[in-house]
Design a protein around this motif. Structure first.
Motif, mmCIF file in Angstrom:
data_model
loop_
_atom_site.group_PDB
_atom_site.id
_atom_site.type_symbol
_atom_site.label_atom_id
_atom_site.label_comp_id
_atom_site.label_asym_id
_atom_site.label_seq_id
_atom_site.Cartn_x
_atom_site.Cartn_y
_atom_site.Cartn_z
ATOM 1 N N LEU A 96 3.734 -10.130 -5.701
ATOM 2 C CA LEU A 96 2.799 -9.731 -4.380
ATOM 3 C C LEU A 96 1.818 -10.293 -3.734
ATOM 4 O O LEU A 96 1.089 -10.627 -3.659
ATOM 5 C CB LEU A 96 2.820 -8.017 -4.790
ATOM 6 N N HIS A 97 1.419 -10.615 -5.518
ATOM 7 C CA HIS A 97 -0.380 -11.234 -5.086
ATOM 8 C C HIS A 97 -0.124 -12.199 -4.438
ATOM 9 O O HIS A 97 -1.004 -12.853 -4.248
ATOM 10 C CB HIS A 97 -0.840 -11.792 -6.357
ATOM 11 N N VAL A 117 4.176 -5.437 -0.178
ATOM 12 C CA VAL A 117 5.396 -3.919 -0.355
ATOM 13 C C VAL A 117 6.566 -5.480 -0.229
ATOM 14 O O VAL A 117 6.411 -6.569 0.281
ATOM 15 C CB VAL A 117 5.658 -3.804 1.398
ATOM 16 N N ALA A 118 6.782 -4.607 -1.182
ATOM 17 C CA ALA A 118 8.282 -5.272 -2.184
ATOM 18 C C ALA A 118 9.701 -4.886 -1.000
ATOM 19 O O ALA A 118 9.627 -3.976 -0.461
ATOM 20 C CB ALA A 118 9.232 -5.092 -3.335
ATOM 21 N N VAL A 119 10.523 -6.197 -0.522
ATOM 22 C CA VAL A 119 11.846 -5.793 -0.320
ATOM 23 C C VAL A 119 13.088 -6.563 -0.972
ATOM 24 O O VAL A 119 12.442 -7.566 -1.553
ATOM 25 C CB VAL A 119 11.789 -6.726 1.176
ATOM 26 N N SER A 120 14.372 -6.078 -0.731
ATOM 27 C CA SER A 120 15.009 -6.560 -1.905
ATOM 28 C C SER A 120 16.334 -5.832 -0.451
ATOM 29 O O SER A 120 16.629 -5.304 -0.106
ATOM 30 C CB SER A 120 15.641 -5.924 -3.224
ATOM 31 N N THR A 151 12.885 -2.561 2.841
ATOM 32 C CA THR A 151 11.459 -2.384 2.102
ATOM 33 C C THR A 151 11.160 -1.234 1.218
ATOM 34 O O THR A 151 12.162 -0.454 1.283
ATOM 35 C CB THR A 151 10.420 -2.398 3.268
ATOM 36 N N HIS A 152 10.438 -2.228 0.028
ATOM 37 C CA HIS A 152 10.789 -0.616 -0.775
ATOM 38 C C HIS A 152 9.336 -0.285 -0.803
ATOM 39 O O HIS A 152 8.183 -0.562 -1.352
ATOM 40 C CB HIS A 152 11.165 -0.614 -1.695
ATOM 41 N N LEU A 212 0.483 -6.838 6.951
ATOM 42 C CA LEU A 212 0.859 -6.546 5.720
ATOM 43 C C LEU A 212 2.205 -7.507 5.336
ATOM 44 O O LEU A 212 3.167 -8.594 5.946
ATOM 45 C CB LEU A 212 2.331 -5.180 5.977
ATOM 46 N N ALA A 213 1.858 -7.561 3.829
ATOM 47 C CA ALA A 213 2.822 -8.756 3.235
ATOM 48 C C ALA A 213 4.375 -8.345 3.164
ATOM 49 O O ALA A 213 4.316 -7.338 2.232
ATOM 50 C CB ALA A 213 1.973 -9.721 2.498
ATOM 51 N N ALA A 214 5.492 -9.163 3.195
ATOM 52 C CA ALA A 214 6.562 -8.018 2.759
ATOM 53 C C ALA A 214 7.022 -8.916 1.358
ATOM 54 O O ALA A 214 7.034 -10.424 2.526
ATOM 55 C CB ALA A 214 8.052 -8.210 3.947
ATOM 56 N N VAL A 215 7.439 -8.844 0.932
ATOM 57 C CA VAL A 215 8.086 -9.500 -0.259
ATOM 58 C C VAL A 215 9.205 -9.356 -1.290
ATOM 59 O O VAL A 215 9.100 -8.803 -1.449
ATOM 60 C CB VAL A 215 6.610 -10.000 -1.751
#
Length: 218
Positions: free
Chosen positions: A126-127, A139-142, A146-147, A182-185
């Motif tokens: 995330l960082h 924010v986390a994505v899988s 998006t979560h 917002l960064a989507a990771v």
């Protein structure tokens, strides 16, 4: 802060984590969902084990009597906004707690208390991606999903979040994060989604099955 604290890794700033356990768990019969057991351990124990080594301290967001969590040795912070307005209130409570108790901390990670298979590189990635994209949040994505409540939050945004919750009545996490860069990771979903969360009794049964496949341990 407590026995689960770990030294922050050198490649990103000290980052506490808040475990969000303030929900009402209606779909699973009520009560404290993170206290349910899978594989002989509470879900909360598994979440703590995933986050402790990568974060500089853990905070538990929960409402009601904090004594029921005393065995975990974590600071317990309740929502400061009334009527269970959702995870944004828990994130705000953690941001306020960090601002008051951990001077100089700029970031926190959030994760729900019902995700027992969180990735051990959650904070680092995330960082990393937030920094690469010069974003304000991450924010986390899988699996293309998006979560919203699994993310990286800047402590300096806490007053803006408070206004959104108390003045605007905003409740949806993604409506608030849409106001910022917002960064989507993304994380892979093989052998299973690391952000699998438990909402129903069927999910509990699936989590038991996944524990047997989890080569990464608790």
């Amino acid at each position: 802060m407590n026995s689960t604290d770990a030294a922050s890794p050198p490649d990103y700033p000290p980052t506490p984590a808040v475990i969000l356990a303030g929900g009402l768990a209606r779909r699973i019969g009520g009560g404290d969902k993170p206290m349910r057991e899978i594989g002989g351990q509470t879900i909360l124990n598994r979440v703590i084990a995933r986050l402790a080594s990568q974060c500089s301290g853990l905070i538990l967001n929960a409402n009601g009597d904090p004594a029921r969590f005393s065995g975990f040795g974590l600071p317990v912070v309740a929502d400061s906004v009334a009527d269970f307005p959702g995870p944004l209130a828990g994130i705000l409570a953690a941001l306020d707690w960090v601002a008051e108790q951990r001077s100089g901390i700029q970031w926190i990670v959030s994760a729900p208390g019902d995700c027992p298979f969180l990735p051990r590189d959650l904070a680092a990635r995330l960082h990393e991606v937030r920094d690469q994209q010069d974003a304000e949040l991450a924010v986390a994505v899988s699996g293309g999903r998006t979560h919203p409540v699994i993310g990286l939050w800047n402590v300096r945004l806490r007053d803006e979040l408070r206004r959104a919750l108390t003045t605007e009545g905003l409740r949806k996490v993604d409506r608030w994060t849409a106001r910022y860069r917002l960064a989507a990771v993304s994380w892979p979903t093989a052998p299973f989604d690391p952000f699998f969360n438990i909402n129903t009794t069927d999910d509990l049964a699936e989590a038991e099955r996944l524990v047997a496949q989890d080569n990464d341990g608790a």
